[in-house]
Each structure stands twice: as structure tokens, then as C-alpha cells.
Design a protein around this motif. Structure first.
Motif, mmCIF file in Angstrom:
data_model
loop_
_atom_site.group_PDB
_atom_site.id
_atom_site.type_symbol
_atom_site.label_atom_id
_atom_site.label_comp_id
_atom_site.label_asym_id
_atom_site.label_seq_id
_atom_site.Cartn_x
_atom_site.Cartn_y
_atom_site.Cartn_z
ATOM 1 N N THR A 62 0.814 -1.219 0.000
ATOM 2 C CA THR A 62 0.000 0.000 0.000
ATOM 3 C C THR A 62 0.848 1.269 0.000
ATOM 4 N N ILE A 63 1.841 1.326 0.851
ATOM 5 C CA ILE A 63 2.633 2.554 0.992
ATOM 6 C C ILE A 63 3.463 2.808 -0.268
ATOM 7 N N THR A 64 4.151 1.767 -0.747
ATOM 8 C CA THR A 64 4.978 1.919 -1.954
ATOM 9 C C THR A 64 4.128 2.346 -3.145
ATOM 10 N N TYR A 65 2.985 1.703 -3.299
ATOM 11 C CA TYR A 65 2.050 2.052 -4.378
ATOM 12 C C TYR A 65 1.545 3.481 -4.225
ATOM 13 N N LYS A 71 5.974 4.361 -10.627
ATOM 14 C CA LYS A 71 7.255 3.742 -10.276
ATOM 15 C C LYS A 71 7.023 2.320 -9.783
ATOM 16 N N PHE A 72 5.989 2.134 -8.980
ATOM 17 C CA PHE A 72 5.630 0.812 -8.462
ATOM 18 C C PHE A 72 5.227 -0.131 -9.596
ATOM 19 N N CYS A 76 7.285 -3.525 -10.757
ATOM 20 C CA CYS A 76 6.624 -4.830 -10.700
ATOM 21 C C CYS A 76 6.573 -5.488 -12.079
ATOM 22 N N GLN A 77 6.346 -4.696 -13.106
ATOM 23 C CA GLN A 77 6.317 -5.232 -14.472
ATOM 24 C C GLN A 77 7.651 -5.880 -14.823
ATOM 25 N N LYS A 78 8.740 -5.204 -14.439
ATOM 26 C CA LYS A 78 10.076 -5.725 -14.722
ATOM 27 C C LYS A 78 10.323 -7.050 -14.010
ATOM 28 N N GLY A 411 -2.345 4.895 -17.898
ATOM 29 C CA GLY A 411 -1.209 5.806 -17.838
ATOM 30 C C GLY A 411 0.126 5.105 -18.036
ATOM 31 N N VAL A 412 0.193 3.817 -17.729
ATOM 32 C CA VAL A 412 1.433 3.066 -17.928
ATOM 33 C C VAL A 412 1.737 2.911 -19.411
ATOM 34 N N THR A 413 0.727 2.540 -20.203
ATOM 35 C CA THR A 413 0.977 2.401 -21.646
ATOM 36 C C THR A 413 1.339 3.742 -22.267
#
Length: 539
Positions: A62-65, A71-72, A76-78, A411-413
Motif C-alpha cells: 500500500t505505501i509503496t504504491y 514507479k511501483f 513490478c512489471q520488470k 497511464g502506464v501504456t
């Protein structure tokens, strides 16, 4: 002496007890963390997406997101690929990235995914009962159809003049606020643009009578109501926290204001009498649902609140980012001004002629500034859905169970080099129809490939499904924002008026663009975000 010994013994016993309690608490926490880690390392279900590693149960990621969602997501995708699950305040939330992920979630069927169960706790106390997410989806589609009255071409055509007038009045040297009384200065962009877009949205979408209600008291109510979109209200919407108390008072005040207007009009009779303009309230007062039921007055009031909030939020954030970005690009400002001179022409005194709706399509750079800003600074970074029945993810072994929520993030794409070369470079010329040698390498790849968008009618008119496009700042599917055209008209008009009136530059020593505040439901610039302005002599 005996008493002193007794006290000393009692204190020693108390200290020992506290030490024991603290030791037990620390041991319990450590055991919980270790069990949580062990479970993640040994109990992976191959039929479900991988879970993002986290130390503390319930809190999860929760906090990182929350600090920086993009960035999160990219991290995670990587590590996990395009489909993964993270713990968001105790809830397993599965993210599906890429255009296929957007399509999977945003164009999901009603039997598979549900938006109302996710968003109703947050929006219902703000908008009011029986509208938007506090009603069946079929009713929401009807409400969207009613609201389209204010989004027709003829309506949008009339808005350009109204919005232009509001911008002129707001930034005039003799304006009541005196914020821009001199020939130059600085201003904090987000609160200034938030105030401006309240005025432009209320005057255009809701009419003169509503706009005139926006005195300082009504504006304060809007601010208090807006605070109801705090993320904590996804879980605790009715807890009597201070911001929730203010939200409830503001909601009642604004609803009562609209109810007063409606009641007064019903007493007056026919809307065609006198010189009253035909506006959204009159339209809703004369609409009926498919079963023949007229829209109740309280629902009209709640729909008007929802319409005002929707018409202000994304435009407030995006217009702020436009000003902030322009301040770093003086050359783009001059290009915009020259485009207006060339396309619109000038008056006898050398000033540029008034902007009209029909001019919008002839000002490509203005449109591209809006488009490029929406690409990088998409107002909503996460779109959530509740899983209603197990859903197989095509091309993977994963089946998403009903205990999960789904999260799409277009927004990621829009920030992915696969679709937009040098994605974090703000360059409106990347959208040029025929990019010059300087910008051709930045052109969006899906435009080069001539991707064709499917369309569908969900009950309020045919719209693009958005399945194939990496550019979806207004979402996709049945819940795609119906105010997309209005947003472009509002933002492009504000932009056109601003570049006529001002030159913007960054504050000395702060050439970098400010960071993003993700603490609200709507992404916006971190405050303060101050820029310098200088009034043009004539434009």
C-alpha cells in the motif's frame, strides 16, 4: 522504610510486566511477518498471478504504491510481467498492464466486473444517493444519456465564448481578487487553476444561475466536498472524521442550493418564458427514465453535483500541468500565439480575433499541447473493478478469483517507450500530422501503424472501446468519461486565452518540473508549484 521497599518492589513488578507485554507484542509481530514471508515463498498458487513480495500482511504494498504508483507498476512489471497481484489495504488487487490488460478490465462484461461496488463508498457521500455508482448500471447509462444534452456540438459551440469570458474576467487587472493587478508576478498554479475551472465548468455546463451562486461560501463548500475523495474513504466513508463531517455539511448545502433553484423554476413554469437560457437543470427537469418516471428533484440535484465535480477535477489538474509545462518551454508559447494569429487573424488594433468552437480543429498545436499533457499527466492513475466471477486471463495460466479486485492503469501504456518513444519527454510536436525531422522519432507508434478503434453503444451513444489504443486518458468501455469532448474544449479554450494574455517562465533556479501528488484520487502537481508570469502588451 518498609513503604519505600514496597513501592520499589511494585515499580520493579510493573516494569517487568511492561517488558513482558512489549516482548510479547514484538514476538507476535515478528511471528506474523515471518509467517507472511514463508507463505509467499512456499504457497504460491500457479493458477493465480504472482503476488508482489511484501513484509507486513494487510499493509502489503500500500505505501509503496501510494507514494508513486507508476514507479511501483514499472518495477513490478520488470520483475513479474504484465499481470501481478499486490496487497492494497488487505485486498488482493490484480494489475493487468498493456493495451490487452486495459481491454481485459475496462471492456469487461457486466457479469464479470463491477465498478459500483468499488466506487460507491467513495462517491455516494459526495454526489448523493441514487446517481452514478449508487444505482444499477442500466440507470447510470440512462443518466449519462440525459447529461449528453450539455455535450452536443451546439452546446459545446456556445461554451467557447462563455469559457473565454470567464478566463478574461478572472485574469483581468481590475478583477476583484487583485491577484493579477500588476504587469508581472508569481502565482501558485494548482489552486489558481482549480478556482478558474470551477467558474468555467459551472458557467458552461450548469448555466448562469448556478455560476452566480459561486460566492466565497459556495466555493468553500465545494472544497469541503472535494475533500471527501480522500483515499481513506474507500474503506471508512462514514467514519465521523473531521473531513467527513465537513463533506456531509457541504453536500447538503450544495444539494439544497440546487433544490432551491429547481423549486423556484417549477413555480415559475415553462422554461421558455422570459429570457432564461436553456441549461442542464431545465433539461433534467424535463427528462424521464425508460419506465416513464420523471427524474426526482433530489436526483437532479445530485446529478448536478456529480457533473460539476467531474467537469472540474480533470481540467483543474490538466490545466495546471499545461501552465507548468509551458513555463519550461517559452518557444512553444510563442508557437501557440503565432498559430492563433495565422489561423484566426487580427483586429484593427492588432489583437487576435475571438476564438470560436469551429476554430478548434484549425489549431492543431493547441490540441496537441492538451493531448501531450494528458498523456504524461493522466488525471486518474488507477481504475478499479470488483471481480464478480472467475476470469481467465488470455495467454496466461491465470484465473482471477472473485476475492480479487482488478486494476487497470492506462497511464502506464502512455508512458511506455514501446508506444511513445522517449515517453517522459513532454513534446507536443510528437503528435504533428507530418512530424519534421526534429520530431519524427518521437511520433506515437500506434498512429504510424494506423490502429483502428472498435466502437460500441452502451446506451448513451456510440463511443470508441479504446481496446487497441495506448492513449486512454478518459478510460474506455461503458465507464469511459462522457465529458471527454467538453474537457478538450475547456482546456483548449483556457490555453488559447492564457497564451494571449501571459508569458510564463519558471522561478529562477527551479528549471525542473515539479513532482506529482498521488495522495488524492486525482493526480495533481505537488504544491506549491509556483511560476512567474508577465502580461503581454497586446495579443
Amino acid at each position: 522504610m518498609g513503604l519505600l521497599n514496597h513501592v520499589s518492589a511494585s515499580l520493579a513488578s510493573l516494569t517487568s510486566s511492561w517488558s513482558g507485554i512489549m516482548f510479547a507484542i514484538i514476538t507476535a509481530i515478528a511471528t506474523t511477518v515471518l509467517l507472511n514471508v514463508a507463505r509467499q515463498l512456499t504457497a504460491r498458487n500457479p493458477n493465480e498471478p504472482p503476488i508482489v513480495f511484501h513484509w507486513v500482511p494487510f499493509i502489503g504494498s500500500t505505501i509503496t504504491y501510494g507514494i508513486d504508483p507508476y514507479k511501483f507498476f514499472f518495477a513490478c512489471q520488470k520483475k513479474y510481467g504484465n499481470v501481478f497481484t499486490f496487497i492494497l489495504l488487505g485486498k488482493k488487487t490484480t494489475v493487468c498492464l498493456g493495451t490487452k490488460g486495459n481491454d481485459f478490465i475496462l471492456n469487461g462484461k457486466l457479469k464479470d466486473v463491477n465498478a459500483e461496488e468499488i466506487y460507491s463508498p467513495l462517491t455516494t457521500p459526495v454526489f448523493g444517493k441514487d446517481v452514478v455508482y449508487d444505482c444499477p448500471n442500466s440507470k447510470l447509462m440512462e443518466q449519462k444519456k440525459f447529461v449528453k444534452f450539455g455535450l452536443t456540438s451546439s452546446a459545446l459551440r456556445s461554451y467557447v465564448q462563455l469559457i473565454s469570458g470567464e478566463v478574461r474576467s478572472f485574469f483581468a487587472q481590475d478583477a476583484a481578487s487583485k491577484k493579477f493587478a500588476s504587469s508581472s508576478g508569481t502565482f501558485d498554479v494548482p489552486p489558481t487553476m482549480a478556482e478558474l475551472t470551477i467558474y468555467t465548468a459551472s458557467r458552461s455546463l450548469q448555466g448562469k444561475e448556478v455560476r452566480e451562486k459561486f460566492d466565497s461560501s459556495f466555493a468553500d463548500s465545494f472544497h469541503d466536498l472535494d475533500a471527501g475523495f480522500s483515499p481513506i474513504n474507500f474503506m471508512l466513508p462514514y467514519v465521523p472524521l473531521p473531513h467527513n463531517r465537513k463533506r456531509d455539511i457541504a453536500q447538503k448545502k450544495m444539494a439544497d442550493t440546487y433544490m432551491g433553484i429547481i423549486e423556484s423554476r417549477r413555480k415559475e413554469g415553462d422554461s421558455t418564458s422570459g429570457d432564461r437560457e436553456e441549461d442542464m437543470i431545465w433539461n433534467l427537469m424535463n427528462c424521464t427514465y425508460k419506465d416513464g418516471t420523471p427524474i426526482p428533484d433530489r436526483e437532479i440535484a445530485h446529478m448536478m453535483i456529480a457533473l460539476l465535480m467531474a467537469g472540474q477535477h480533470s481540467s483543474s489538474s490538466t490545466s495546471s500541468w499545461i501552465v507548468i509545462r509551458l513555463a519550461t518551454k517559452p518557444g512553444i508559447q510563442e508557437d501557440l500565439l503565432e498559430e492563433q494569429r495565422k489561423v484566426l487573424g487580427t483586429n484593427v488594433d492588432g489583437s487576435i480575433k475571438d476564438l470560436t468552437y469551429d476554430d478548434m480543429s484549425r489549431l492543431p498545436l493547441h490540441s496537441q499541447v492538451v493531448k501531450e499533457t494528458l498523456r504524461i499527466h493522466t488525471p486518474i492513475h488507477s481504475i478499479l473493478r470488483k471481480v464478480k466471477q472467475p476470469m481467465a486471463v488470455e495467454g496466461t495460466p491465470y484465473v482471477i478469483p472473485t476475492t480479487h479486485s482488478l486494476l487497470a492503469t492506462p497511464g502506464v501504456t502512455a508512458r511506455t517507450a514501446e508506444h511513445f518513444p522517449e515517453p517522459m519527454t513532454w513534446e507536443p510536436h510528437r503528435w504533428d500530422e507530418t512530424p519534421s525531422e526534429n520530431y519524427s522519432h518521437l511520433a506515437p507508434k500506434h498512429l504510424k501503424d494506423s490502429v483502428v478503434e472498435e466502437k460500441e453503444d452502451y446506451g448513451y451513444g456510440e463511443i470508441s472501446k479504446g481496446a487497441a489504443s495506448p492513449y486512454l486518458p478518459f478510460g474506455a468501455g461503458r465507464h469511459r468519461c462522457i465529458g471527454e469532448q467538453f474537457a478538450y474544449v475547456q482546456l483548449q479554450t483556457i490555453l488559447g486565452m492564457l497564451v494571449r494574455e501571459f508569458k510564463f517562465t519558471t522561478v529562477e533556479g527551479k528549471e525542473e518540473v515539479v513532482g506529482t501528488d498521488y495522495s488524492s484520487l486525482f493526480s495533481q502537481p505537488l504544491r506549491p508549484a509556483v511560476v512567474k508570469w508577465e502580461r503581454r502588451e497586446k495579443a
